[in-house]
Motif scaffolding. Structure first.
Motif, PDB file in Angstrom:
ATOM      1  N   GLY A 175       0.813  -1.210   0.000  1.00 34.09           N
ATOM      2  CA  GLY A 175       0.000   0.000   0.000  1.00 34.09           C
ATOM      3  C   GLY A 175       0.842   1.254   0.000  1.00 34.09           C
ATOM      4  O   GLY A 175       2.077   1.205   0.021  1.00 34.09           O
ATOM      5  N   SER A 176       0.175   2.386  -0.046  1.00 26.79           N
ATOM      6  CA  SER A 176       0.854   3.682  -0.074  1.00 26.79           C
ATOM      7  C   SER A 176       0.027   4.669   0.737  1.00 26.79           C
ATOM      8  O   SER A 176      -1.194   4.565   0.818  1.00 26.79           O
ATOM      9  CB  SER A 176       1.001   4.183  -1.515  1.00 26.79           C
ATOM     10  OG  SER A 176      -0.253   4.163  -2.178  1.00 26.79           O
ATOM     11  N   THR A 177       0.694   5.657   1.346  1.00 23.22           N
ATOM     12  CA  THR A 177      -0.012   6.633   2.164  1.00 23.22           C
ATOM     13  C   THR A 177       0.571   8.030   1.972  1.00 23.22           C
ATOM     14  O   THR A 177       1.733   8.183   1.571  1.00 23.22           O
ATOM     15  CB  THR A 177       0.073   6.295   3.671  1.00 23.22           C
ATOM     16  OG1 THR A 177       1.444   6.340   4.088  1.00 23.22           O
ATOM     17  CG2 THR A 177      -0.516   4.926   3.968  1.00 23.22           C
ATOM     18  N   ILE A 178      -0.276   9.028   2.260  1.00 20.68           N
ATOM     19  CA  ILE A 178       0.176  10.404   2.376  1.00 20.68           C
ATOM     20  C   ILE A 178      -0.491  10.997   3.617  1.00 20.68           C
ATOM     21  O   ILE A 178      -1.482  10.467   4.120  1.00 20.68           O
ATOM     22  CB  ILE A 178      -0.174  11.266   1.145  1.00 20.68           C
ATOM     23  CG1 ILE A 178      -1.700  11.351   0.965  1.00 20.68           C
ATOM     24  CG2 ILE A 178       0.498  10.745  -0.100  1.00 20.68           C
ATOM     25  CD1 ILE A 178      -2.131  12.357  -0.079  1.00 20.68           C
ATOM     26  N   SER A 179       0.034  12.108   4.100  1.00 20.84           N
ATOM     27  CA  SER A 179      -0.630  12.860   5.167  1.00 20.84           C
ATOM     28  C   SER A 179      -0.699  14.319   4.744  1.00 20.84           C
ATOM     29  O   SER A 179       0.074  14.766   3.889  1.00 20.84           O
ATOM     30  CB  SER A 179       0.123  12.717   6.490  1.00 20.84           C
ATOM     31  OG  SER A 179       1.449  13.204   6.374  1.00 20.84           O
ATOM     32  N   LEU A 180      -1.634  15.071   5.320  1.00 19.39           N
ATOM     33  CA  LEU A 180      -1.783  16.468   4.922  1.00 19.39           C
ATOM     34  C   LEU A 180      -2.334  17.308   6.061  1.00 19.39           C
ATOM     35  O   LEU A 180      -2.962  16.825   6.984  1.00 19.39           O
ATOM     36  CB  LEU A 180      -2.673  16.592   3.674  1.00 19.39           C
ATOM     37  CG  LEU A 180      -4.114  16.059   3.753  1.00 19.39           C
ATOM     38  CD1 LEU A 180      -5.072  17.119   4.275  1.00 19.39           C
ATOM     39  CD2 LEU A 180      -4.574  15.594   2.379  1.00 19.39           C
ATOM     40  N   SER A 181      -2.070  18.605   5.972  1.00 16.25           N
ATOM     41  CA  SER A 181      -2.642  19.621   6.845  1.00 16.25           C
ATOM     42  C   SER A 181      -2.865  20.847   5.977  1.00 16.25           C
ATOM     43  O   SER A 181      -2.625  20.816   4.774  1.00 16.25           O
ATOM     44  CB  SER A 181      -1.691  19.930   8.015  1.00 16.25           C
ATOM     45  OG  SER A 181      -0.436  20.377   7.531  1.00 16.25           O
ATOM     46  N   SER A 232      -3.210   9.371   8.163  1.00 12.20           N
ATOM     47  CA  SER A 232      -2.708   8.999   6.837  1.00 12.20           C
ATOM     48  C   SER A 232      -3.833   8.483   5.952  1.00 12.20           C
ATOM     49  O   SER A 232      -4.691   7.711   6.390  1.00 12.20           O
ATOM     50  CB  SER A 232      -1.616   7.934   6.967  1.00 12.20           C
ATOM     51  OG  SER A 232      -0.493   8.454   7.638  1.00 12.20           O
ATOM     52  N   LEU A 233      -3.834   8.952   4.689  1.00 12.45           N
ATOM     53  CA  LEU A 233      -4.770   8.477   3.680  1.00 12.45           C
ATOM     54  C   LEU A 233      -4.031   7.507   2.782  1.00 12.45           C
ATOM     55  O   LEU A 233      -2.942   7.819   2.291  1.00 12.45           O
ATOM     56  CB  LEU A 233      -5.320   9.654   2.875  1.00 12.45           C
ATOM     57  CG  LEU A 233      -6.035  10.741   3.679  1.00 12.45           C
ATOM     58  CD1 LEU A 233      -6.387  11.928   2.784  1.00 12.45           C
ATOM     59  CD2 LEU A 233      -7.291  10.186   4.323  1.00 12.45           C
ATOM     60  N   GLY A 234      -4.609   6.321   2.555  1.00 17.69           N
ATOM     61  CA  GLY A 234      -3.869   5.288   1.841  1.00 17.69           C
ATOM     62  C   GLY A 234      -4.613   4.700   0.664  1.00 17.69           C
ATOM     63  O   GLY A 234      -5.813   4.873   0.491  1.00 17.69           O
ATOM     64  N   GLY A 235      -3.827   3.995  -0.202  1.00 12.99           N
ATOM     65  CA  GLY A 235      -4.400   3.362  -1.382  1.00 12.99           C
ATOM     66  C   GLY A 235      -3.543   2.202  -1.850  1.00 12.99           C
ATOM     67  O   GLY A 235      -2.796   1.607  -1.072  1.00 12.99           O
ATOM     68  N   VAL A 236      -3.630   1.910  -3.140  1.00 16.75           N
ATOM     69  CA  VAL A 236      -2.987   0.729  -3.709  1.00 16.75           C
ATOM     70  C   VAL A 236      -1.470   0.812  -3.555  1.00 16.75           C
ATOM     71  O   VAL A 236      -0.881   1.888  -3.449  1.00 16.75           O
ATOM     72  CB  VAL A 236      -3.336   0.582  -5.201  1.00 16.75           C
ATOM     73  CG1 VAL A 236      -4.832   0.365  -5.360  1.00 16.75           C
ATOM     74  CG2 VAL A 236      -2.876   1.784  -6.007  1.00 16.75           C
TER      75      VAL A 236
END
Length: 267
Positions: A175-181, A232-236
């Protein structure tokens, strides 16, 4: 104070979307750390309380305004794809959404005095405008000066600048993730307080009387609501391409879709 959060039907409202997406910070297309911004339509609900004094005295009455502003909310959607949009390859795609600012998030409007400058117990109206003086509401009749205190409510749509600061996270086959503000910066909101010698805004028994109009700043341009770092928001997995768009609280896009870059291990 009852606040009526406006619906998100934006018919007849048009606002130019101005994407300001930054380029990826790494030469290999990795997300790294970057920001994207867009002008978005933001429905708001404004409530004000008005207290009047010195209604019969010279040089005239004083009306003191205070209140609260509530926004309709803001969300975000991230899209993880294993190839760039527009290719003919098989596409594996996952999406993740998050609420950045919940519906009803509010800002206080501090007390501010407005000098009427005319005596004789005038009738009083209030009208909400943008920072350039363009009307955002009808004139709202409050009453005669001695009848205070008063209250007024209005719902309308303003322009706001949404900014997301994105940081790349994990990236592997699972999987893969990003974070944001980021933050939401509001355009300005003013109020016109209108004093008349009669209760008919288009004439009446004193047709030659000219109203006295006093403008006051309720929300300064650029006042912002910050949203804290999101989980964290994640996907494929498999080093996908990652996109982002801003949403209203109905889950509808209110900005362009921004290509952030590839997940890429070891940013």
């Amino acid at each position: 104070m009852g606040l009526i959060v406006v619906g998100l039907v934006l018919a007849a409202f048009s606002v130019a979307l101005v994407p300001l997406a930054s380029t990826a910070s790494a030469s290999d297309g990795a997300i790294g750390v970057q920001s994207v911004s867009a002008n978005v339509p933001m429905p708001v609900s404004v409530h004000i309380d008005a207290e009047s004094s010195s209604c019969e005295n010279s040089p005239g009455p004083t009306v003191t305004l205070s209140g609260i502003l509530a926004v309709a909310g803001l969300g975000v959607q991230t899209i993880f794809q294993n190839n760039v949009k527009g290719t003919h390859m098989h596409t594996e795609e996952t999406m993740a959404t998050a609420v950045l600012i919940p519906a009803g998030e509010s800002l206080s409007i501090p007390k501010q005095p407005v000098l009427g400058g005319t005596g004789g117990n005038p009738f009083i109206w209030v009208q909400f405008t943008d920072a350039n003086g363009n009307a955002m509401s009808d004139e709202i009749f409050l009453g005669r000066c001695v009848q205070g205190p008063f209250a007024a409510d209005a719902d309308f749509v303003i322009s706001a600048l949404a900014r997301a600061d994105i940081t790349g996270g994990t990236c592997d086959n699972t999987g893969s993730t990003i974070s944001l503000s980021g933050e939401l910066s509001l355009s300005g909101i003013d109020a016109k307080v209108i004093f008349r010698n009669n209760d008919n805004p288009v004439g009446g028994p004193h047709k030659n009387d000219q109203p006295l109009v006093v403008s006051i700043e309720l929300v300064p341009p650029g006042m912002s609501i910050e949203f804290q770092k999101q989980p964290s928001l994640g996907g494929v997995g498999g080093n996908p391409w990652i996109y982002l768009a801003f949403l209203n609280t109905a889950g509808e896009p209110v900005s362009d879709t921004f290509l952030l870059g590839r997940c890429v291990q070891d940013f």
